[in-house]
Scaffold this motif. Structure first.
Motif, PDB file in Angstrom:
ATOM      1  N   UNK A 194      87.757 117.441  39.587  1.00  0.00           N
ATOM      2  CA  UNK A 194      87.188 116.183  40.133  1.00  0.00           C
ATOM      3  C   UNK A 194      88.002 115.617  41.292  1.00  0.00           C
ATOM      4  N   UNK A 195      89.157 116.225  41.548  1.00  0.00           N
ATOM      5  CA  UNK A 195      90.095 115.689  42.550  1.00  0.00           C
ATOM      6  C   UNK A 195      90.296 116.632  43.731  1.00  0.00           C
TER       7      UNK A 195
ATOM      8  N   UNK B 126      89.079 100.038  32.113  1.00  0.00           N
ATOM      9  CA  UNK B 126      89.132  98.975  33.126  1.00  0.00           C
ATOM     10  C   UNK B 126      89.394  99.474  34.545  1.00  0.00           C
ATOM     11  N   UNK B 127      89.778 100.738  34.686  1.00  0.00           N
ATOM     12  CA  UNK B 127      89.912 101.343  36.023  1.00  0.00           C
ATOM     13  C   UNK B 127      89.044 102.603  35.991  1.00  0.00           C
ATOM     14  N   UNK B 128      87.725 102.429  36.215  1.00  0.00           N
ATOM     15  CA  UNK B 128      86.798 103.548  35.946  1.00  0.00           C
ATOM     16  C   UNK B 128      87.103 104.820  36.733  1.00  0.00           C
ATOM     17  N   UNK B 129      87.750 104.683  37.887  1.00  0.00           N
ATOM     18  CA  UNK B 129      88.032 105.885  38.668  1.00  0.00           C
ATOM     19  C   UNK B 129      88.993 106.815  37.914  1.00  0.00           C
TER      20      UNK B 129
ATOM     21  N   UNK C 180      99.856 105.423  39.156  1.00  0.00           N
ATOM     22  CA  UNK C 180      99.649 105.010  37.769  1.00  0.00           C
ATOM     23  C   UNK C 180     100.817 105.435  36.888  1.00  0.00           C
TER      24      UNK C 180
ATOM     25  N   UNK D 167      97.164 108.487  43.594  1.00  0.00           N
ATOM     26  CA  UNK D 167      96.707 107.667  42.468  1.00  0.00           C
ATOM     27  C   UNK D 167      97.407 108.061  41.176  1.00  0.00           C
TER      28      UNK D 167
ATOM     29  N   UNK E 213      88.824 107.505  34.818  1.00  0.00           N
ATOM     30  CA  UNK E 213      87.968 108.295  33.915  1.00  0.00           C
ATOM     31  C   UNK E 213      87.324 109.424  34.716  1.00  0.00           C
ATOM     32  N   UNK E 214      86.831 109.083  35.906  1.00  0.00           N
ATOM     33  CA  UNK E 214      86.240 110.109  36.765  1.00  0.00           C
ATOM     34  C   UNK E 214      87.260 111.186  37.101  1.00  0.00           C
ATOM     35  N   UNK E 215      88.507 110.775  37.367  1.00  0.00           N
ATOM     36  CA  UNK E 215      89.572 111.723  37.726  1.00  0.00           C
ATOM     37  C   UNK E 215      90.056 112.540  36.530  1.00  0.00           C
TER      38      UNK E 215
ATOM     39  N   UNK F 251      94.048 111.433  45.443  1.00  0.00           N
ATOM     40  CA  UNK F 251      94.186 111.605  43.993  1.00  0.00           C
ATOM     41  C   UNK F 251      95.645 111.814  43.595  1.00  0.00           C
TER      42      UNK F 251
END
Lengths: 152, 152
Positions: free
Chosen positions: B48-49, B21-24, B67, B63, B26-28, B60
């Motif tokens: 990725x960061x 639900x927070x796709x970023x 979280x 973030x 997954x990218x991170x 990043x």
């Protein structure tokens, strides 16, 4: 080259640098969206930056604001032909409203108070930057960052 | 079901929720990495960061810290069977050192001071959470967030 053309070139380079060297900005689809003489503004769409509440993720809002401040410092340096590495030292963000669409983070980059001569003579400089994140004419978040530029 | 199993299940669900639900996140490649009774910790790899300085991007780091605080509130709620929506109202981060590898953001989630009975009786609650971002036993960044939980 006229000043306006130089500014446009600096902004184009900045956008490329971010997408190439900070890959998460590409994922976020972050774009420089406003090239006014005084206001520097960037934006990102909701979809890649969504959260569990179907609004923009707090981390993405912060990132958009952070890069707006970073870009403002970069443009000020480019205008004054100052060279250095920009780092973020400290930041605060207050979230006022959920962001439901594509917010714009903006700052008055020409109003930054900074003595670039200090940097040119080999000293680091500190710059306070205030950024508003705006959606539908409302301020959704208020960011303040302390950026430090280190001489190269 | 034992308390430890409940906790493990809550953490597994949280990881899934973030990635879905927070796709970023997954990218991170953000992962919950520590399931100690007292400490809740998450991490993300550099690649990725990364930023223009070849260290972790300030956005990043923020973030990951955000979280971590969000997760701490979530676990505290799960333990007390409190139900609500967690939002971040205000945050401050101080960057102390560049992050050159895989940092760990951690917080003492069992030490959160919060009266969940207030939420259960229909009121919103505010929670201050302090998160340290650590790399090689050094504190690279210090984050404090004010989270608000709204009754559902």
């Amino acid at each position: 080259m006229k000043v306006d053309e130089q500014l446009k070139q600096s902004i184009d380079e900045l956008q490329r640098t971010w997408h190439e060297q900070i890959p998460i900005t590409r994922y976020m689809q972050l774009e420089i969206c406003h090239r006014h003489d005084d206001v520097f503004a960037i934006s990102a769409p909701l979809e890649p930056n969504i959260n569990v509440h179907q609004t923009m993720f707090a981390g993405s809002i912060y990132t958009v604001a952070t890069l707006c401040g970073w870009g403002a410092v970069h443009l000020s340096m480019a205008k004054q032909k100052a060279v250095g590495s920009i780092v973020l030292a400290d930041a605060n963000i207050r979230y006022r409203k959920p962001v439901k669409g594509m917010p714009i983070a903006e700052t008055m980059w020409q109003k930054l108070e900074v003595n670039w001569e200090l940097l040119k003579s080999g000293n680091k400089v500190k710059i306070n930057v205030a950024v508003n994140v705006i959606e539908n004419n409302d301020i959704a978040a208020v960011f303040t960052g302390v950026y430090v530029v280190l001489p190269k």
